[in-house]
Design an enzyme around this catalytic site. Structure first.
Site, PDB file in Angstrom:
ATOM      1  N   GLU A  56       0.828  -1.206   0.000  1.00 40.97           N
ATOM      2  CA  GLU A  56       0.000   0.000   0.000  1.00 40.97           C
ATOM      3  C   GLU A  56       0.864   1.259   0.000  1.00 40.97           C
ATOM      4  O   GLU A  56       0.547   2.243  -0.680  1.00 40.97           O
ATOM      5  CB  GLU A  56      -0.956   0.008   1.198  1.00 40.97           C
ATOM      6  N   GLU A 109      -1.017  -2.059 -10.195  1.00 41.54           N
ATOM      7  CA  GLU A 109      -1.025  -3.155  -9.236  1.00 41.54           C
ATOM      8  C   GLU A 109       0.182  -4.080  -9.393  1.00 41.54           C
ATOM      9  O   GLU A 109       0.722  -4.588  -8.417  1.00 41.54           O
ATOM     10  CB  GLU A 109      -2.326  -3.958  -9.345  1.00 41.54           C
TER      11      GLU A 109
HETATM   12 ZN    ZN Z   1      -2.472  -2.414  -4.865  1.00 40.23          ZN
END
Ligand code: ZN
Ligand code: NAG
Ligand code: NAG
Ligand code: NAG
Ligand code: NAG
Length: 963
Positions: free
Chosen positions: A384, A406
């Site tokens: 994160e 991502e």
């Molecule tokens: Zn992520």
């Protein structure tokens, strides 16, 4: 990351009355507009209402209107918002929780238009002179009047039709007052409920990614529509309000005789709507301030007082420091809040400056948490925080490029975690957690490319589907390969240049390639045979990956698209004909050789021609995203090396040989016996990663055969192989009194016990029963080490009956630590008693028993149990429309349910059932599980063929090797 699910709620009409007085209070806060509003206020427009102003004003429906498109027109660009929100933590007279709010958005007109189209979903508006909003101009521009306004439910817009056009270059301000439900649907601004000491508590929190900010206030809800947000939250005085930026003012006031606090936040940086966060709770925090940066960890007060936030606080600062160095950019904000929420669907969400987590992903208790919990907390925080720069500071323009966001965070999370925990060798784990995992999915003919054309991704459901293993794990694997062949310093230089150029702005993935390419050109001694674009296009624009065939007799090297099912047909054409530019790191007799690029379908590398006892090993440390196959002689040499001196190969290469061999056998490129032979040396192996790789592969044999006669021989073989490891850990741990010191040994101890018990190794099961029994005798003192709990609980419950199960259920309900609750929840799915399993399935429909966020994974756990599978399958079929309604729309874990349930499917009968299930429920739909369903059908067919072709060989091999 993070997606959530859909819930529909009945809402009474009486709410309108109460809502009005609440709104009237809020209005008093707003400085502008007071005069115009006074006369004509108070009518609320329903999001789904059929009142006249909710319909387009004229003409029949034509799908070509601007508001019928899911993408915003390019005429208006937001500059800043002033948003005030007031969530109510008590239900109103109708038992509904609501929030009210008002917002002004300043926007610039960049193309003449007489339409204002702004996202809004499930919000009711106060009307002004019959319209949903008020418009005013900044500067001297003239304001057109609003001719009509309406809400479009399907595309989630508020539309204002103006009497004349807005002028290009001018800025305007749009004011709205609205009200929404603070539902428990985990979407947008929502409420999270939990029970503490018998008292129900309510937290107002938010999840905006991907398309839920529009459910909180009207906004231009696309990632490229960055703006500055001035946030004010009104809340009860016994609560604290948090948002992305630092609170700068707090004052008490009385609204409607209700004492409230008004918390004002500093203006945010220029940011995307999906990264906003608003939270009101009575949580506590533990923090530390150093130079300019305030770091706080928030959770329920008891957890904070108990010290459960300390570990997260300890690792956050080093991880942030690592990224500041790695990214070559200071942490962009003045504070970093991280908060553990009792009710949260995704693992965590990277809201800028206010990251939200599941409790299990943030809270650590030194005496109760396992090593695995600690590692997960470290890597999730690292993931994160990686987004604070990559994703938040620089944001991809649209969701089609989600893989870069991502994939990148999923790669560098290992680097950040390694910095915080340098003794763990955590970087190696990417092989297990990402590379091998996605190899399995990406080897199917139904896979799809990382990168999708922007115009293919429009609706929220399409956006949700981007949150897949392919995006996360293949993205990570491919970026790791890129960093490996560029070398880390070059990769990092290009990255720094990209981040500095596009700070507070948006990009497409090729912008990163541009900056890397430029860095390559500025690095004279680095030779890359093609441009970054043309190398990477082959990995991002076509699905799958190659198997590289090396024939050490001739030195011939070739590549082929690797498909797990050799009979499958690829319907998706590729402009590159499924060939790749493959960077091959390799070694000969243990000596690392220069990087070799395979740029054609076939090539010859005379250096790879060897004879006698010489061996070649390619893709060292699995730095490339491809598999390797050899001629049989080289395979034999590698296998005999494993059997005589396995440490001559690195841990990752041992793991890779096993993983490649089993997959090549599945694809009928080598024999099943050859694959099985790679496991023979395991009786000498003490390392976790090779064992785990092998067990994952053998797990396929277990699930295919645990309902057949092969299973007995398989168990006997594995018993024999695991025994030395089990005995090794018995010795190392002083007869199970201690815990091994090395991080990976701690995992391997758990594996050794788990396999030994599953395979029925003498002494193991009694150990499990006796440990669990000790706990049952004295529930307030659990003697089982946290690392072993999951395994011990599962086996003890599997071997026990209702007494063991009910004990676990009681402990589950009383668990004060989320990860302990989660272990018990999984373990309860291990029982072999059908009625207990059925009862447990029913519990998943009752949120008071099993939280909504856990329902899907509980059903999947039950399906993983050989006894539970048919029960879970019946249950899911029977309740499909309900489950779909509750969880199907836009849920990430939903595809896990489909793949979990169908995992063992390997018979014609099961295939027919699956097809029938698909047909029967076409009218209901499969939402984000629809790709998973197609994959399940394909997998079932592949399983059927595989079982038919391999059963005899496998039975023979295990029978012979078991003795
Ligand atoms: Zn992520
Ligand atoms: C919004 O309006 C609709 C229709 O009038 C109503 O059913 C719903 O309860 C309202 N929602 C809120 C949160 O007030
Ligand atoms: C937003 O709030 C700020 C600070 O209170 C104020 O200066 C500004 O004028 C407001 N903007 C709009 C468009 O109302
Ligand atoms: C946090 O760091 C402190 C100081 O280094 C250390 O004493 C403590 O054990 C750490 N706590 C946890 C839970 O890691
Ligand atoms: C964002 O990037 C675009 C394209 O490179 C550029 O034109 C624009 O000025 C940038 N905007 C900001 C606010 O930096």
């Amino acid at each position: 990351m993070g997606t959530v699910y859909y819930v529909s709620k009945n809402m009474g009409l009486g709410i309108l009355v109460l809502a009005f007085s609440a709104l009237a209070t809020i209005i008093a806060l707003s400085i502008a507009y007071n005069k115009e509003r006074a006369k004509n206020r108070g009518k609320l427009e329903g999001g789904a209402s059929d009142s006249t102003t909710s319909m387009p004003p004229t003409g029949p429906f034509t799908p070509k209107e601007p508001w019928d498109h899911f993408r915003l027109p390019d005429s208006l660009i937001p500059v800043s918002y002033n948003v005030t929100l007031w969530p109510r933590l008590e239900p109103n007279a109708d038992g509904i929780y609501v929030f009210t709010g008002h917002s002004t958005v300043e926007f610039r007109c960049v193309r003449d238009t007489d339409l204002i189209i702004i996202h809004s979903n499930k919000l009711n508006f106060t009307t002004f002179f019959g319209h949903h909003a008020e418009l005013r101009a900044l500067d001297e521009a003239t304001v057109p009047s609003i001719q009509s306004s309406w809400l479009v439910v399907k595309t989630m817009y508020l539309v204002l039709k103006l009497s004349s056009s807005l002028s290009k270059g001018a800025s305007y301000v749009l004011y709205t007052e609205f009200m929404g439900e603070l539902a428990d649907d985990l979407e947008g601004f929502y409420r999270s409920e939990y029970v503490k000491d018998g008292v129900k508590k309510v937290v107002a929190t938010s999840q905006m990614q991907a398309t839920y900010a529009r459910k909180t206030f009207p906004c231009f809800d696309e990632p490229a529509m960055k703006a500055v947000f001035n946030v004010v939250i009104i809340h009860r005085r016994d609560t604290v309000a948090l948002s992305n930026s630092m609170e700068i003012d707090s004052s008490d006031s009385l609204f409607d005789g209700e004492p409230v606090r008004i918390t004002t936040f500093e203006p945010t940086k220029r940011m995307s709507t999906y990264l906003l966060a608003f939270i009101v709770s009575d949580f506590g925090n533990i923090g530390s301030k150093d130079k300019d940066l305030l770091i706080r960890i928030w959770a329920q007060k008891e957890a904070i007082d108990d010290g459960q936030g300390t570990y997260a606080l300890n690792v956050t600062r080093p991880i942030l420091q690592f990224y500041e160095k790695y990214y070559g950019t200071k942490y962009p904000l003045s504070k970093s809040d991280q908060i553990a929420l009792p009710d949260f669907h995704a693992g965590a969400m990277e809201n800028w400056g206010l990251v939200t987590y599941r409790e299990t992903a943030l809270l650590y208790d030194p005496t109760l948490s396992s090593t695995g919990n600690k590692e997960r907390i470290t890597t999730v925080i690292s993931h994160e925080l990686a987004h604070m720069w990559f994703g938040n500071l620089v944001t991809l323009r649209w969701w089609n490029d989600l893989w870069l966001n991502e994939g990148f965070a999923s790669y560098v999370e290992y680097l950040g975690a390694d910095y915080a925990q340098p003794t763990w060798n955590i970087k190696d784990f990417i092989i297990l957690y990402d590379v091998q995992k996605v190899f399995a999915v990406d080897a199917l003919a139904s896979s799809y490319p990382l990168s999708r054309p922007e115009e293919e991704i429009n609706e929220p459901a399409e956006i949700s589907q981007m949150f897949s293993t392919i995006s996360y794990s293949k993205g990570a694997a491919v970026l790791r390969m890129l960093s490996e062949f560029l070398t880390e310093p070059v990769f990092v230089r290009g990255l720094n240049s990209y981040l500095n150029t596009f700070a507070f702005n948006n990009t497409v993935y090729t912008d990163l390639w541009d900056h890397l390419q430029k860095t390559v050109e500025d690095t004279p001694d680095l030779h890359i045979p093609q441009t970054i674009h043309s190398i990477m296009n082959r990995w991002t624009l076509q699905m799958g990956f190659p198997v590289v065939n090396i024939d050490t007799r001739t030195g011939s090297v070739s590549q082929k698209h690797f498909l797990l099912d050799p009979y499958s047909v690829v319907n998706r054409p590729s402009q590159f004909n499924y060939t790749w530019f493959v960077p091959i790191k390799w070694m000969k007799n243990g000596v690392e050789q220069p990087l070799y690029w395979l740029l054609q379908k076939t090539d010859t590398n005379s250096q790879m021609r060897v004879s006698g006892g010489d061996w070649v090993l390619a893709n060292t440390n699995v730095s490339g995203y491809f598999r390797v196959n050899y001629d049989l002689e080289n395979w034999d040499r590698l296998l005999s090396l494993l059997n005589t001196d396995h440490q001559a190969l690195s841990i990752l290469n041992r793991a890779q040989i096993i993983d490649d061999a089993f997959n090549l056998a599945r694809a009928k490129i080598i024999t099943t016996s050859l694959a099985l032979r790679t496991t023979k040396y395991l009786s000498k192996e003490k390392e976790y990663i090779p064992w785990e790789s092998a067990l994952r592969k053998l797990d396929y044999y277990i699930i295919m055969f645990d309902r057949t006669e092969v299973y007995g021989a398989l168990q006997a073989y594995l018993r024999k192989q695991i025994k030395p490891l089990f005995e090794y850990f018995r010795t190392v741990t002083n007869n199970w009194k201690d815990i091994p010191t090395r991080h990976s040994d701690q995992y391997n101890q758990v594996k050794a016990i788990g396999v030994a018990c599953s395979m029925g190794l003498e002494g193991c099961r009694d150990l499990m029963k006796s440990w669990y029994k000790k706990w049952m005798e004295n529930p307030s003192h659990n003697p089982i080490h946290p690392n072993l709990k999951g395994t011990v609980y599962c086996h003890a419950i599997a071997l026990g009956g209702v007494e063991e199960w009910d004990f676990a259920w009681r402990m589950f309900q009383n668990a004060s630590l989320a990860s302990e609750a989660s272990r018990l929840r999984s373990a309860m799915a291990c029982t072999k008693t059908p009625w207990l399993l059925n009862r447990y399935l029913e519990y998943t429909l009752d949120p008071k028993k099993i939280r909504k966020q856990d329902a899907i994974s509980t059903i999947s756990n039950i399906a993983r149990n050989v006894v539970g599978l048919p029960l879970a399958w019946n249950f899911v079929r029977e309740k499909w429309s309900y489950i779909f309604e509750q969880y199907g729309k836009g849920s990430f874990s939903f595809s896990n349910l489909v793949s979990g349930i169908t995992m063992r499917f390997s018979t014609e009968f099961e295939l027919q059932e699956l097809k029938k299930f698909k047909e029967d429920n076409l009218h209901v739909g499969f939402g984000s599980g629809s790709i998973a369903l197609e994959q399940a059908i394909e997998k079932t067919k592949a399983n059927m063929k595989w079982v038919a072709e391999n059963k005899a060989e496998v039975l023979k091999w295990f029978t012979e090797e078991a003795t």
